[in-house]
Motif scaffolding. Structure first.
Motif, PDB file in Angstrom:
ATOM      1  N   PHE A 147     -29.192 -27.293   9.297  1.00 27.53           N
ATOM      2  CA  PHE A 147     -28.417 -28.527   9.410  1.00 27.53           C
ATOM      3  C   PHE A 147     -27.844 -29.237   8.013  1.00 27.53           C
ATOM      4  O   PHE A 147     -26.776 -29.349   7.639  1.00 27.53           O
ATOM      5  N   THR A 148     -29.077 -29.490   7.247  1.00 27.81           N
ATOM      6  CA  THR A 148     -28.893 -30.222   5.949  1.00 27.81           C
ATOM      7  C   THR A 148     -28.229 -29.471   4.930  1.00 27.81           C
ATOM      8  O   THR A 148     -27.408 -29.757   4.163  1.00 27.81           O
ATOM      9  N   ASP A 173     -32.168 -25.307  13.137  1.00 31.39           N
ATOM     10  CA  ASP A 173     -33.297 -26.334  12.609  1.00 31.39           C
ATOM     11  C   ASP A 173     -32.836 -27.369  11.586  1.00 31.39           C
ATOM     12  O   ASP A 173     -31.599 -27.245  11.061  1.00 31.39           O
ATOM     13  N   ARG A 174     -33.598 -28.462  11.362  1.00 32.00           N
ATOM     14  CA  ARG A 174     -32.976 -29.429  10.491  1.00 32.00           C
ATOM     15  C   ARG A 174     -32.702 -29.040   9.126  1.00 32.00           C
ATOM     16  O   ARG A 174     -31.915 -29.574   8.410  1.00 32.00           O
ATOM     17  N   ASP A 175     -33.425 -28.026   8.378  1.00 29.67           N
ATOM     18  CA  ASP A 175     -33.215 -27.346   7.216  1.00 29.67           C
ATOM     19  C   ASP A 175     -31.585 -26.704   7.067  1.00 29.67           C
ATOM     20  O   ASP A 175     -31.003 -26.949   6.315  1.00 29.67           O
ATOM     21  N   ASP A 228     -25.792 -34.056  14.884  1.00 29.12           N
ATOM     22  CA  ASP A 228     -27.137 -33.692  14.897  1.00 29.12           C
ATOM     23  C   ASP A 228     -27.755 -33.648  16.299  1.00 29.12           C
ATOM     24  O   ASP A 228     -28.805 -32.769  16.652  1.00 29.12           O
ATOM     25  N   VAL A 266     -29.040 -29.971  16.432  1.00 23.21           N
ATOM     26  CA  VAL A 266     -30.649 -29.891  16.010  1.00 23.21           C
ATOM     27  C   VAL A 266     -31.555 -30.454  17.485  1.00 23.21           C
ATOM     28  O   VAL A 266     -32.173 -29.827  17.859  1.00 23.21           O
ATOM     29  N   GLY A 267     -30.887 -31.397  18.090  1.00 24.39           N
ATOM     30  CA  GLY A 267     -31.393 -31.964  19.380  1.00 24.39           C
ATOM     31  C   GLY A 267     -31.423 -31.310  20.210  1.00 24.39           C
ATOM     32  O   GLY A 267     -32.464 -31.309  21.225  1.00 24.39           O
ATOM     33  N   TYR A 302     -24.609 -29.296   5.815  1.00 23.56           N
ATOM     34  CA  TYR A 302     -24.066 -30.678   5.366  1.00 23.56           C
ATOM     35  C   TYR A 302     -23.839 -30.763   3.911  1.00 23.56           C
ATOM     36  O   TYR A 302     -22.562 -31.383   3.302  1.00 23.56           O
TER      37      TYR A 302
END
Length: 404
Positions: free
Chosen positions: A265-266, A261-263, A251, A255-256, A269
């Motif tokens: 990444f999720t 973006d976060r979506d 992350d 993302v950092g 996963y």
């Protein structure tokens, strides 16, 4: 690179095909992978003894990186030399990496009750496989009261301390207990199960590991490709325990850094939970899905090599000295205790996270028990149990929802 007194026992193609089958069927995370490895390579193919396998597991628990992939790499190395180690890694890693790259391109469909039920069925397979591994290893590695007590103590330490650190502490305590309580009947004979690398190869691998760890941050600013390699290499070099433990580092490095973006990444996963093989192949998805070039297949390749490379270099660095150490009678006593502690750790992991994440109702327990009976009593191959429980999970899910 190999010790001239040792010779490989198999071919590179044999290793690749064996691990390709494992890469296609090994669901359930690193603890389950160790169960699949044991069933295929210790019980069925007899590439290595039970004690030798437990020794490798204990060693890889001490090293940073993905423990199950490191065990697989070491087994391939011992079976067919350096190219065998590479073949084992490729066979075990490529299936999940390819699936996750396809998902990054939008080619994977994991929605709907049919897919969700199949994924749940695969989690139940992991329960059966790990239970079989724990039972088999317990029979071989805890044959007396002393080692049974060490296994129980190891499970308690791992439970109290928690996480990867708790597992390392349990193994250290097992070594200490073995030195005191497990000295009876030692022969002092060599305990190796295959070819070992030379010490020179070990020193070279350690030097390369350190040079890359220190040097890559210095050149990361030369381009995005160098930055990707540096970020994932550090993640692989600094994480203990593998699996989900590496997610915060992933992350931070993606993302950092604004690479995706976060979506995204999720979503990646979630996809990683549905594919066989090591969770570290999530790096392939992240490299492919990055909004900054290099991305796609090239970015996935960079991230995939970078995340696994440090762990493999550390295995090469450790094995020559590990084999020398195992030839000492006092070290054999310590490893008896360590192996017993590994049984305790796996027994604890059978409950949490394997059982708790898969079994939520009596029907789940019944399906997992059916898989266990198929493996233990009917001697069914694991791939067949994987297929059967995936289909059963899908059918149950569809029956409950009444829709595909």
């Amino acid at each position: 690179m190999l010790d001239p007194d040792q010779r490989p026992h198999g071919s590179v193609s044999e290793v690749f095909l064996t691990f390709l089958k494992l890469g296609l069927t090994s669901f359930g995370g690193p603890i389950a992978h160790l169960g699949y490895f044991r069933d295929e390579l210790v019980a069925r193919r007899k590439w290595i003894s039970e004690a030798g396998y437990a020794d490798l597991v204990a060693l890889c628990q001490f090293l940073p990186g993905p423990a199950s992939s490191q065990v697989g790499f070491a087994l391939g190395l011992m079976r067919a030399g350096p190219l065998g180690g590479l073949a084992a890694w490729l066979g075990f890693t490529l299936p999940s990496a390819i699936l996750l790259v396809l998902f990054a391109y939008g080619a994977a469909v994991l929605d709907g009750p049919l897919a969700a039920g199949a994924i749940h069925g695969l989690k139940l397979v992991a329960v059966a496989v790990v239970a079989q591994a724990v039972l088999g290893m317990a029979k071989s590695l805890t044959p007396d009261r002393q080692r049974a007590a060490i296994a129980l103590a190891g499970a308690a330490i791992a439970l109290i301390a928690g996480g990867a650190i708790g597992q390392v502490e349990a193994i250290v305590a097992g070594i200490a207990a073995g030195l005191v309580f497990c000295r009876d009947g030692l022969s002092g004979e060599p305990q190796g199960d295959g070819p070992v690398l030379s010490r020179r190869a070990g020193f070279v691998a350690l030097a390369v590991f350190l040079i890359l760890l220190v040097g890559l941050p210095l050149i990361a600013g030369l381009g995005q490709g160098f930055a990707i390699f540096d970020g994932f290499y550090r993640a692989g070099a600094l994480v203990f325990g593998g699996g989900h433990v590496v997610l915060p580092l992933f992350d931070a490095e993606t993302v950092g850094q604004g690479w995706l973006d976060r979506d995204s990444f999720t979503a990646g996963y979630g996809a990683a939970q549905a594919v066989p093989g090591p969770l570290f192949t999530f790096a392939a998805y992240l490299g492919a899905a990055s909004t900054l070039p290099p991305n796609g297949v090239f970015g996935a390749s960079i991230a995939l090599v970078a995340i696994f490379l440090p762990g493999m270099l550390l295995v090469i660095a450790a094995l020559p000295f590990w084999e020398d150490l195992r030839r000492q009678s006092w070290a054999q006593a310590g490893m008896r205790g360590a192996n017993a502690a590994v049984v305790g750790i796996l027994g604890l992991a059978l409950y949490d996270p394997v059982f708790t994440s898969a079994v939520g109702e009596p029907l789940d327990a019944l399906l997992a028990a059916a898989g266990f009976v198929a493996l233990m009593a009917w001697k069914a191959p694991p791939w067949l149990v994987v297929v059967a429980l995936a289909i059963a999970g899908a059918l149950v899910s569809v029956a409950r929802t009444g829709m595909l």
